[in-house]
Scaffold this motif. Structure first.
Motif: not given
Lengths: 185, 583
Positions: B199-216, B373-381
């Motif tokens: 993703i870091a080296v892709c010149p276009t929008g062909a590769l991108y992270e799955k975003s969590n910002i709506d959930d956050i 006893g709960l997930p340590d993390m819920d979201y990471t961006m």
């Protein structure tokens, strides 16, 4: 020629008891490789592995042994040569000489050369593809039929033409296909 | 080295033999556009954007692979060259999904930038068939949209050459060529380690992270949720680039202010978690050394590295430190110690992190990452996602004040902040382990031998009558070399630090994407690392075991490093995986 493009097929793998759906292009024909074939392949790899550019000759010899290069065979080569499976798959799909599916007991070859194409061989090809549920280079799961297109079998006067093994069929229209296929079932 | 003098657009340049026309032009103050070229890993002359006229040559030459020759005359922007480049761009667009309005890379797309630069006015100049493609959304951390792929193969090079993995490649041929995995397998079914270097080296929008910002955003808006955020060291070294600031700008203060304005209930620093990791890991190291445990001990902060080890070197999983990563430790402490201290129901806490990393999205779903006893993390961006949140919330970066983190999980030492650069974890661990072993205070806590962006760094320290051999590496192809040397017995290390991404987290897969025109001529790893080392230098507390909040945490809650409670909350387990599935 849109119809000729391979479309994703769904395969199921048994991964440690869990049936897992995987979108991929693995042939649906079950792998019937034998221990003897695997030993032969391992011997070939042992013989060639240290020569520069060994991958292509190993893949060619593997295809000689198995008749095609299914994921099982490509995985053996990848693991033995310590190269990514993707690298082997990339080569296998780049060169037309490599096949990912076995040839069927009956090899159907439809001419899509100029004369046949103009006379309507594409709809004939499509009809076969539809009836057998296979695409270019693929084989039916029972190993009976495989389908490929070719360029000119030298019978342009009979266009459109197809061959099933050594039998030549000419002046075809799609409606003739079901009866022709029946003869081989 | 033999020197050649050449003329670029009439300007004389002298450069060593082997210099490419592209590099010589840069010396003459000229940028030749590139798409496929990536320094050191992808010089394939495939995209044809970098073509130039060379006097005497028959056709146009690809500057990225064309070496200079004595007295060569090059013309980089003649009408012929410019027309050729424009046509190439139009041809790329003929099989490109031009939905730029909604594209994640819009405004930062290298293809879009070049189309603008070369006056491409018609996206459909060569309208015709487009390759059919489907999104690969199988992986937890990313999406591949081949309709926006230009087949530059930069992702393939990053995966195969930098990371030694090679789960993606160019398959089929001609018009049908596409980037995918073997047999068009889902990425999730391969040995992809989620590092995001593609993703870091892709010149276009062909590769991108799955975003969590709506959930956050939704969690922040929910009055029943208590939303806590933590930010990794490297984020502060990259975030400002998203707001047009130069590479190597420290964003720490503005970042904390922006997170507070976004509405997070507490703004914590993963540096706290990093200090905690050092306490546990230094203890684990001393324990293994003194009690004949498995050596070398190998760091486990980098989830891309951990997954790589599980797939490619499963025989080394027992060497991995059982310590969770700083993110996960901080998450576990947030839902236990912090919740208890504040009297908050841990079920109401939504734990969010900002990471320079995409593999963190995989890590939060791993087994044994639920200390309380709960997930340590819920979201990471990613760093990029945080920038998008700040922009969407209308927060003006330049007007932000410099603010501090909240407490009690916001204090971090100089040892923690350097976690974001290759060598940082090792240096931080040495600062604590050496003092614990010798019982003396280090006059200067600097271990400069482990700093810098070299592929493999080694040192031997004489500590308390023992020679401690350490090794630091980053980039998984380098890690493989180190492990092979350990396996063969050629090297005998006690402690190894591995970071999946070359240069460490500062160059992580979740960091701002830097155009190749900059990346090829600037060492972004070194520039961003400088931010972290200057923060370390400026900190009055530079050793993890001197962090007052960490001392209080052990005094009041955990007991000692390696205690039963610490093990329950802060340690984890690994699994053995395979590279290729067996049939």
């Amino acid at each position: 020629m849109d119809e000729l493009r391979p479309v994703t097929t769904i395969c199921y793998y048994d991964l440690g008891g869990k049936l897992h759906q995987m979108a991929c292009k693995v042939t649906t024909v079950p792998f019937r490789g034998t221990k003897e074939q695997e030993e032969k392949l391992l011997a070939v790899i042992a013989e060639l592995r240290d020569t520069p550019g060994a991958l292509m000759p190993i893949m060619q010899r593997a295809q000689d042994i198995y008749g095609y290069l299914p994921i099982e065979v490509q995985t053996i080569i990848a693991d033995q040569m310590n190269v990514p499976l993707e690298k082997i798959y990339g080569i296998a799909t780049f060169y037309a000489q490599f096949a990912l599916a076995p040839k069927g007991e009956y090899r159907i070859s439809v001419c899509l050369g100029t004369a046949c194409y103009v006379k309507g061989s594409q709809p004939v090809y499509d009809k076969i593809s539809e009836l057998l549920g296979i695409k270019e280079g693929e084989c039916t799961p029972d190993g009976k039929f495989s389908l490929e297109s070719c360029r000119c079998v030298g019978a342009c006067g009979l266009a459109p033409v197809m061959m099933i093994n050594d039998d030549v069929y000419g002046r075809l229209v799609p409606d003739m296909i079901p009866d022709i296929l029946k003869k081989y079932e | 080295m033999e020197q050649y003098t050449v003329k670029i657009n009439g300007i004389e340049v002298t450069a060593p033999k082997g210099t490419t026309v592209l590099e010589a032009a840069r010396m003459a103050g000229v940028t030749i556009p590139t798409l496929c070229y990536l320094k050191d890993i992808n010089a394939i002359g495939a995209c044809r954007i970098c073509v130039v006229e060379v006097k005497g040559a028959r056709g146009l030459c690809a500057a990225c692979v064309y070496p200079i020759a004595p007295n060569m005359e090059v013309f980089t922007h003649t009408p012929r060259v410019v027309a050729y480049r424009k046509k190439t761009l139009e041809l790329i667009l003929s099989d490109h999904n031009c939905s730029c309005l909604s594209c994640v890379r819009s405004g930062n797309c290298e293809l879009q930038a070049l189309c603008k630069e070369y006056g491409v006015e018609n996206e459909d100049a060569y309208a015709g068939a487009k390759n059919p493609s489907e999104l690969d959304e199988s992986a937890v951390h990313m999406v591949r949209d081949n309709s926006k792929c230009i087949l530059c193969r930069r992702c393939v090079a990053a995966c195969e050459k930098n990371q030694g993995i090679g789960v993606i490649g160019a398959n089929e041929r001609g018009f049908k060529t596409k980037i995918c995995s073997a047999f068009e397998m889902d990425l999730a079914d391969t040995s992809c380690v989620s590092c995001g270097q593609c993703i870091a080296v892709c010149p276009t929008g062909a590769l991108y992270e799955k975003s969590n910002i709506d959930d956050i955003f939704a969690a922040i808006a929910d009055p029943d949720k208590y939303v806590v955020v933590q930010t990794a060291p490297a984020v502060r070294a990259g975030l400002a680039e998203e707001f047009g600031k130069p590479i190597g700008t420290n964003a720490q203060g503005k970042m904390a202010a922006a997170l507070r304005r976004l509405g997070f209930d507490k703004v914590f620093d993963t540096n706290f978690g990093a200090d905690l990791t050092i306490m546990e890991e230094a203890n684990e190291f001393l324990d293994r050394v003194q009690n004949g445990g498995k050596l070398p001990l190998i760091t486990s902060c980098s989830p891309g590295w951990v997954k790589y080890c599980e797939h490619y070197y499963p025989e080394f999983t027992e060497n991995l430190s059982s310590c969770k990563s700083p993110q996960q430790m901080q998450g576990a402490i947030t839902k236990s110690y912090f919740a208890e201290k504040m009297g908050i129901d841990p079920k109401k806490i939504v734990s969010v992190s900002v990471m320079p990393c995409t593999a963190k999205k995989f890590e939060i779903g791993r087994d044994n990452q639920s200390g309380a006893g709960l997930p340590d993390m819920d979201y990471t961006m990613t760093t990029r996602e945080l920038a998008r949140m700040i922009k969407r919330a209308g927060i003006r970066w330049d007007d932000l004040p410099e603010e501090d983190f909240d407490h009690p999980l916001g204090e971090g030492t100089g040892a923690a902040v350097i976690f974001g650069a290759t060598g940082g974890v090792m240096e931080a661990a040495l600062r604590t382990a050496v003092e614990k072993l010798t019982g003396e205070t280090l006059p200067r806590p600097d271990f400069v031998e482990v700093r810098g962006t070299d592929a493999i760094k080694e040192a031997t320290y004489h500590v308390a009558g023992m020679d401690v051999n350490i090794c630091v590496t980053s980039g998984l192809a380098n890690a493989a070399k180190v492990l092979d040397m350990v396996k063969s017995g050629e090297k005998n290390y006690h402690f190894i630090e591995v970071m999946a991404c070359p240069g460490g987290c500062v160059n992580g897969g979740g960091q701002p994407q830097v155009h190749a025109s900059v990346r090829n001529f600037t060492d972004i790893r070194a520039e961003r690392a400088k931010v972290l080392y200057s923060l370390d230098e400026a900190n009055t507390i530079r050793k993890s075991h001197e962090n007052p909040e960490i001392i209080e945490l052990y005094d009041k809650f955990l007991g000692k490093p390696g205690s039963h409670k610490a093990h329950e909350l802060l340690h984890t387990t690994y699994v053995k995986r395979v590279v290729n599935k067996k049939f």
